[in-house]
Design a protein around this motif. Structure first.
Motif, PDB file in Angstrom:
ATOM      1  N   ASN A 187       0.807  -1.233   0.000  1.00 40.90           N
ATOM      2  CA  ASN A 187       0.000   0.000   0.000  1.00 40.90           C
ATOM      3  C   ASN A 187       0.829   1.266   0.000  1.00 40.90           C
ATOM      4  OD1 ASN A 187      -2.654  -0.981  -0.067  1.00 40.90           O
ATOM      5  ND2 ASN A 187      -2.353  -1.720   2.039  1.00 40.90           N
ATOM      6  N   THR A 188       1.897   1.248  -0.765  1.00 40.07           N
ATOM      7  CA  THR A 188       2.703   2.465  -0.878  1.00 40.07           C
ATOM      8  C   THR A 188       2.719   2.910  -2.337  1.00 40.07           C
ATOM      9  OG1 THR A 188       4.794   1.361  -1.364  1.00 40.07           O
ATOM     10  CG2 THR A 188       4.267   1.662   0.954  1.00 40.07           C
ATOM     11  N   GLN A 189       3.286   4.072  -2.547  1.00 41.83           N
ATOM     12  CA  GLN A 189       3.461   4.568  -3.910  1.00 41.83           C
ATOM     13  C   GLN A 189       4.553   3.757  -4.614  1.00 41.83           C
ATOM     14  OE1 GLN A 189       4.319   8.796  -3.695  1.00 41.83           O
ATOM     15  NE2 GLN A 189       2.176   9.099  -4.213  1.00 41.83           N
ATOM     16  N   TRP A 190       4.497   3.782  -5.924  1.00 41.78           N
ATOM     17  CA  TRP A 190       5.567   3.169  -6.730  1.00 41.78           C
ATOM     18  C   TRP A 190       6.167   4.292  -7.577  1.00 41.78           C
ATOM     19  CZ3 TRP A 190       5.812   1.705 -12.208  1.00 41.78           C
ATOM     20  CH2 TRP A 190       6.923   0.886 -12.515  1.00 41.78           C
ATOM     21  N   LEU A 191       7.418   4.604  -7.320  1.00 40.58           N
ATOM     22  CA  LEU A 191       8.068   5.721  -8.012  1.00 40.58           C
ATOM     23  C   LEU A 191       9.027   5.204  -9.083  1.00 40.58           C
ATOM     24  CD1 LEU A 191       9.019   7.868  -4.851  1.00 40.58           C
ATOM     25  CD2 LEU A 191       6.879   7.873  -6.157  1.00 40.58           C
ATOM     26  N   VAL A 192       9.264   6.047 -10.067  1.00 32.51           N
ATOM     27  CA  VAL A 192      10.275   5.718 -11.079  1.00 32.51           C
ATOM     28  C   VAL A 192      11.365   6.779 -11.011  1.00 32.51           C
ATOM     29  CG1 VAL A 192      10.749   5.555 -13.549  1.00 32.51           C
ATOM     30  CG2 VAL A 192       8.722   4.444 -12.600  1.00 32.51           C
ATOM     31  N   ARG A 193      12.602   6.300 -10.962  1.00 25.57           N
ATOM     32  CA  ARG A 193      13.758   7.215 -10.902  1.00 25.57           C
ATOM     33  C   ARG A 193      14.723   6.824 -12.010  1.00 25.57           C
ATOM     34  NH1 ARG A 193      15.727   6.465  -5.577  1.00 25.57           N
ATOM     35  NH2 ARG A 193      17.294   4.977  -6.252  1.00 25.57           N
ATOM     36  N   ILE A 194      15.106   7.791 -12.813  1.00 22.59           N
ATOM     37  CA  ILE A 194      16.047   7.517 -13.900  1.00 22.59           C
ATOM     38  C   ILE A 194      17.468   7.783 -13.389  1.00 22.59           C
ATOM     39  CG2 ILE A 194      16.781   8.200 -16.226  1.00 22.59           C
ATOM     40  CD1 ILE A 194      14.085   6.833 -16.390  1.00 22.59           C
TER      41      ILE A 194
END
Ligand code: GLU
Length: 291
Positions: free
Chosen positions: A32-39
């Motif tokens: 139940n957390t956010q899913w972030l994308v980091r380049i």
């Protein structure tokens, strides 16, 4: 609290990176957390023009929609350098002018025997910056692989946080960002398992709580090499997103019911999330993948 997928833009995503993307997405959402994308674009010589955008379009085509805006490490250099200055002021780092050849000659296993630790070399010029090691027991329990113990020489190596060519090392950037983005769990391939003790050292000196670790099995080809851009793994084809997603889910021990395999990627991911079981992800570091 958040999880993340952190690709380096050295080429489009291949099946190995799809596994990391799918695994990190499912674990973040099941917590139940956010899913972030980091380049992770801090290594220009290894970067392929246009790869960041291609990766983001591939994620969308595979139904992997991220929360919040994408973070680019290339925009965070000031912050990384600020951390280095702070570590300098606490005498936790030192300059090193050793060449790779010299290190190899001194220590056959390739680990750096901390030659420059007491030399007090100037930080100006062609030098790497190394972090002084901490204690020698960075044992940790991985939520997939279980208890992880490493060779002592790994713990005792003062590893590089800024390279001789002035580029920020992966270890520093990844931990600085994971802390500042509120990442409470890290999901990635087992190729980074032995980076974890170093990253634990960084959490320690930056007085931050370490995340939960989940290291996914690596897909290897019949030659025993991991699928990677260096080994010319083909880019995943967005036209075949549903099929490839099902393969990735199966690899992760989360098979998709036959009648759902033709559905759109978003529907497949919704189904996979509703059925997700962490204990079904194989606790192996490598699995042969034949497509
Ligand atoms: N950027 C790294 C890679 O593409 C992943 C970093 C991480 O997940 O810690 O291999």
């Amino acid at each position: 609290m958040a999880g993340r997928f952190a690709p380096s833009p050295s080429g489009p995503l291949h099946f190995g990176s799809l596994i990391a993307a799918v695994g990190s997405y499912l674990i973040a959402k099941s917590r139940n957390t956010q899913w972030l994308v980091r380049i992770e674009d801090i290594d220009p010589p290894r970067e392929v023009q246009g790869a960041s955008d291609i990766i983001l379009r591939q994620l969308e085509a595979f139904g992997l929609h991220w929360d919040s805006s994408v973070l680019y490490q290339s925009q965070r250099l000031d912050r990384y350098n600020e951390i280095i200055e702070e570590l300098k002021s606490r005498d936790l780092v030192y300059a090193c002018n050793c060449t790779r050849k010299k290190i190899k000659a001194r220590n056959g296993n390739g680990y750096y025997p901390n030659i420059c630790a007491a030399k007090n070399l100037s930080f100006n010029g062609d030098v790497a910056i190394r972090l002084r090691h901490g204690h020698d027991d960075y044992h940790f329990v991985d939520k997939i692989q279980g208890s992880c113990q490493f060779d002592d020489s790994l713990y005792n190596e003062d590893f590089t946080i800024r390279r001789k060519d002035g580029l920020i090392a992966y270890q520093l950037a990844v931990v600085a960002d994971d802390i500042e983005q509120g990442i409470d769990h890290v999901v990635r391939g087992c190729d980074l398992l032995d980076s974890t003790p170093r990253q634990l050292r960084l959490y320690e000196v930056l007085s931050a709580k370490a995340p939960d670790w989940y290291h996914l099995p690596l897909a290897i080809n019949p030659d025993g090499n991991k699928l990677s851009k260096q080994n010319h793994a083909p880019a995943i084809d967005s036209q075949q997103a549903s099929k490839l997603l099902c393969h990735a889910l199966e690899f992760l021990g989360q098979p998709v019911a036959l009648e759902l395999r033709q559905e759109l990627p978003v529907a497949i991911m919704d189904y996979a999330l509703s059925q997700f079981r962490l204990d079904q992800i194989p606790a192996s570091q490598q699995i042969l993948y034949l497509d």
